[in-house]
Design an enzyme around this catalytic site. Sequence first.
Site, short mmCIF file in Angstrom:
data_model
loop_
_atom_site.label_atom_id
_atom_site.label_comp_id
_atom_site.label_asym_id
_atom_site.label_seq_id
_atom_site.Cartn_x
_atom_site.Cartn_y
_atom_site.Cartn_z
N LYS A 188 -62.81 -27.37 70.09
CA LYS A 188 -62.67 -26.82 71.43
C LYS A 188 -61.45 -27.44 72.09
O LYS A 188 -61.51 -28.55 72.62
CB LYS A 188 -63.91 -27.10 72.29
CG LYS A 188 -63.89 -26.31 73.61
CD LYS A 188 -64.80 -26.90 74.65
CE LYS A 188 -64.18 -28.05 75.39
NZ LYS A 188 -63.01 -27.67 76.21
N GLY A 240 -60.48 -37.76 75.53
CA GLY A 240 -60.58 -37.39 76.94
C GLY A 240 -60.87 -38.60 77.79
O GLY A 240 -60.42 -39.70 77.49
N GLU A 262 -61.91 -41.33 71.82
CA GLU A 262 -60.59 -41.88 72.15
C GLU A 262 -60.37 -41.58 73.62
O GLU A 262 -60.13 -40.44 74.01
CB GLU A 262 -59.52 -41.25 71.26
CG GLU A 262 -58.23 -42.06 71.21
CD GLU A 262 -57.35 -41.82 72.43
OE1 GLU A 262 -57.34 -42.70 73.33
OE2 GLU A 262 -56.71 -40.78 72.50
N CYS A 297 -52.60 -41.91 77.42
CA CYS A 297 -53.66 -42.91 77.50
C CYS A 297 -53.18 -44.30 77.11
O CYS A 297 -53.66 -45.31 77.64
CB CYS A 297 -54.83 -42.50 76.63
SG CYS A 297 -54.40 -42.19 74.91
N GLU A 399 -57.01 -46.12 85.77
CA GLU A 399 -56.01 -45.27 85.12
C GLU A 399 -55.52 -44.21 86.09
O GLU A 399 -56.32 -43.51 86.72
CB GLU A 399 -56.62 -44.62 83.88
CG GLU A 399 -55.62 -43.82 83.06
CD GLU A 399 -56.23 -43.24 81.80
OE1 GLU A 399 -55.60 -43.33 80.74
OE2 GLU A 399 -57.35 -42.70 81.88
#
Length: 494
Positions: A188, A240, A262, A297, A399
């Site tokens: 997806k 994500g 991750e 990330c 973040e």
Amino acid sequence: MSTSIDHGATLDLSRPNTHLHIGSERLAEGSAGVFEHVNPATGDVDKEIPLAGPREVDRAVETAHEAYKSWRTSQPAHRRNLLLKLADLIEAHGDEFARRGAMDNGTPLAVGTGMVTTSVEWTRYYAGWADKLSSDVTSTITADGEFGYTLRQPYGVIGIIITWNGPLISLAMKIPAALAAGNTVVVKPSELTPFSGELFADLVAEAGFPPGVVNILPGDAAAGASLVSHPKVQKVSFTGGPATARKILAACAEDMKPAVLELGGKSANIVFDDADLDAACGLGTMMAVGLLSGQGCAFPTRMLVQDNIYDDVLARVAAVAGSVVPGDPFAPNIMTGPVVNKAAYERILGVIEQAKADGARLLTGGQALSLGGDNAGGYFIEPTVFADVDPWSDLAQNEVFGPVLAITKFSTEEEAIEIANATRYGLSGYIQTKDLKRGLRVAEAMVTGEVLINGAANLAVNRPFGGLGVSGLGKEGGFAGIDEFLRTKGVAIA
């Protein structure tokens, strides 16, 4: 299968039609309706994307389950050769993939070209593992005559959910390893970035993979939930954010289903007073506020600088950040484009205002940026650097996923390590020093999944990548990356 653009499409004629790829079918409609994709460089809707619902997810998983019965017993050399063919096709369509990345999320063509090269490397690397997997002898013949060995076997259907910031790289980091191990996949992609996945699915078919081995269907969060909870999905691989990952773990817990996660990062880049400051300030700054507009990330978004070089580093960083010129991702020589959508744009600008209110010193940037013309409505933000950032502030702890760098001063090695580790995240760490002993010492002390000394994030395919804490579980890259898609069975012969 053709990868040409459908010039009969509505809305923006430069965007290709997208489909739900289930087995050998290319469905133009999904039961979850459509998603209006917005070009982040203009703010305008450019395509309607069909979305998979639970019905299509179930069909895709059942299709993958049937394909698994023969794929798992196929010759390893056959899997290897198909993956090598896929890598060749990705490379041959490199220019188009770069263009699709610009369509997807505003990745500049110059950056997207490099991402294609990396994706080809990952695909070829895991193709090479397909015929090199082996098992272990666990005992020799003992007094009771027993002989033991292990089998490394595929799981079955792997549910893969990828994020939007690197759609092609995410596909290449997950799918080839899963297939080389003998699994089948249902993928997806994010509805924000459907165009790269469309081309990837076409090339999978062109390479000759049996129908159902790879199924790709864009969908929203509900489709992802259906995929994770499906009883025939044996493992989940997700890239994500932590909030979604918690929901995935909760769903997987119902069936004790394993997952690779991750997730995000708030990676520290420690600059010691003996570092090569041209390299440390140049590459580190570009990774934090330039490349992908800071939407990565593993990027070094916290810079920790030793006190006796602090002012020098601030001047260098400000000069580098000021030289970064955001622009239309299709324009030549542009390295920084827009952020992904309006929600991200407004959130990042809110983070910048909060950092000002918390007392951080704005060194450069800090404003929305209007390019005018066709890009007047685009989601552009100036590369932004804050100095004198409190290591416990929101800016240092959370973040941003945008072009914002936080710089903090330290005095001693011990203080630098303490600040670097004072976060819930643990994805990457960076150390800039000419003292190898110190570099190795600090690398051992940093609580992260990876550390790079005198360098920056590069997603080397032969090095395990994955975080600790809220940065995730499991690894991608190296043998660890394919081992995630294999489970070990012990066998004993009496």
